[in-house]
Each structure stands twice: as C-alpha cells, then as structure tokens.
Design an enzyme around this catalytic site. Structure first.
Site: not given
Length: 256
Positions: A138, A173, A199, A235
C-alpha cells in the site's frame, strides 16, 4: 456496494471480538484490522462465525514504533525481523481465515530498500500461498507517513511486476492516492487487474466518506461499473460517536 469496517479506526476502543460484533450490528458486510496479535485467534474466529463476517485483512507489525518504525520489510539490515513479522502474520491470518496481509514496507529510501522489499515480498508470497492468502502493498501519503518507502501507485506497480507472483496485489487506498496523485477514476480503471483491496476515507481529514473533496458517489459507481464486488474498506476516523457517522452506509450503498 458492500463495505468492510476497518477495526483499526472503528470501534477500536472495544476488544476485537466485540468490535466485529459491533460492525455486524451497524450493517457492514465484512471486517478488517491492523494489528490483532494480542487477541487469541480462537476468539476472533468465534466472533466471525457468530456474525457471518469475513476478515479481509491485517497488517504485519510495524516494529519499534517508539523508535519511529512503520514497517520493516524495505529496511536494509532488518531482514530477520521482517521475516519474523511475516511469519507471524501468515500464521495469524491462516488461523482466522483472513483473505489478505498488508506487508508494511517501513521508512527507507534507495535501491537497497527496494531490493530488501522485493526479497521480503517474495518470501511473504511464498509463505502465504499455501493458505490462499494474498499479500498486499500500500502506498502511503507523505503527510501521514513521512519517510515511508512506498509512496505512489506507479512505484507499487513496478514492484508488483518485478516480483511477478499471482498473490501479490495492490492495496488501493483512495485517501492516500488522492493526496499523492489524484485522478482516482482513471487510476482505479487502469490498476484494477492488480488491485487486491480498496479502502476509502474523506480527504483531507480522513473522516467519513460523505464529506471532503472526493465525490465517493462517483468513485463507488466507477468501482461498481467495473464489476468489482469485494467489500470496500472503510478506513476512516469517525467524528464524534461512531453511530453518528454511519449514515453514509445507506446513502452510498447503491450507486446512481
């Protein structure tokens, strides 16, 4: 759309099994977490079985956070610790039937860091494959994770291509990518074959997704139209009581 509650931020004042139950009661379709290692796996398995939720992922340990560690796998000289963290994560994920492990790179720069990260990822993928677990990497933004090795999706894609194994995927993300690169719609479309998990949180405050500069109704419709069906990871940091920040689950669940 289906949504996964990231229990690193949501209900993180509760023991992990109770947080799983709270996520189910709130209408989430799955859960994920950060570092569950202080909780015995059977307790997590029991809560997952009771609720019918799947644990989508967990992270490798960051190392000595008091000394500034934020992962170990790209840090030259920390190879043994990185391997131990991977072994621990694979054992835990296997015990609770988690789908993914995010292998945290850590704070490092340069070719030696990249080489260390690639070696660690090959090791992690080999260890995880018998359990049908994907390894995720990530990119993190440089405001929240200054000095972190992995910063952009282009950098991540180069590493994924070099490692060249089936169970290494990108954790996309939206919060981090928007802060570092923007252009979320095109990046999601281009990177979808390499994405293992998505996310989201608002930008710039990392709050609920029904505020801030990202139009998540558009982003979620894009993802829906691409036929991506894995629950998306919430998140984000709640503002006030968690119960007061959950209206978005209903309002954003059906893309229009």
């Amino acid at each position: 759309m289906k949504f996964s509650a990231n229990l690193g931020f949501l209900w993180n004042d509760l023991p992990l099994p109770d947080a799983i139950r709270a996520a189910k009661a709130a209408g989430f379709d799955a859960v994920e977490c950060h570092w569950p290692y202080d909780v015995a796996p059977p307790l997590v398995v029991e809560a997952l079985a009771e609720t019918g939720l799947k644990m989508l992922g967990l992270n490798t340990r960051r190392g000595n956070t008091a000394a500034g560690d934020n992962g170990l796998s790209a840090v030259p000289g920390r190879e043994e610790e990185a391997s131990a963290a991977i072994d621990e994560a694979v054992a835990y994920a296997g015990a609770i039937d988690a789908a993914n492990i995010h292998v945290m790179a850590g704070n490092a720069v340069g070719d030696s860091a990249r080489s260390a990260f690639i070696d660690a990822l090959r090791y992690a993928c080999e260890r995880a494959a018998p359990h049908n677990i994907n390894i995720l990497i990530e990119p993190l933004n440089h405001y929240d994770a200054r000095g972190y090795f992995l910063k952009t999706t282009d950098q991540a894609l180069g590493i994924i291509n070099d490692v060249d194994v089936q169970n290494l995927k990108l954790m996309f993300d939206c919060y981090h990518v928007q802060l570092m690169e923007g252009d979320l719609t095109h990046r999601i479309k281009a990177l979808l074959p390499h994405i293992g998990h998505i996310q989201f949180a608002s930008v710039p405050d990392r709050g609920p997704p029904d505020q801030g500069e990202i139009n998540y109704r558009h982003i979620f419709k894009t993802i829906h139209d691409l036929r991506y069906t894995v629950p998306l990871g919430a998140e984000y940091k709640p503002i006030g009581a968690i119960a007061d920040s959950l209206d978005w689950i209903t309002s954003l669940r059906e893309p229009i």
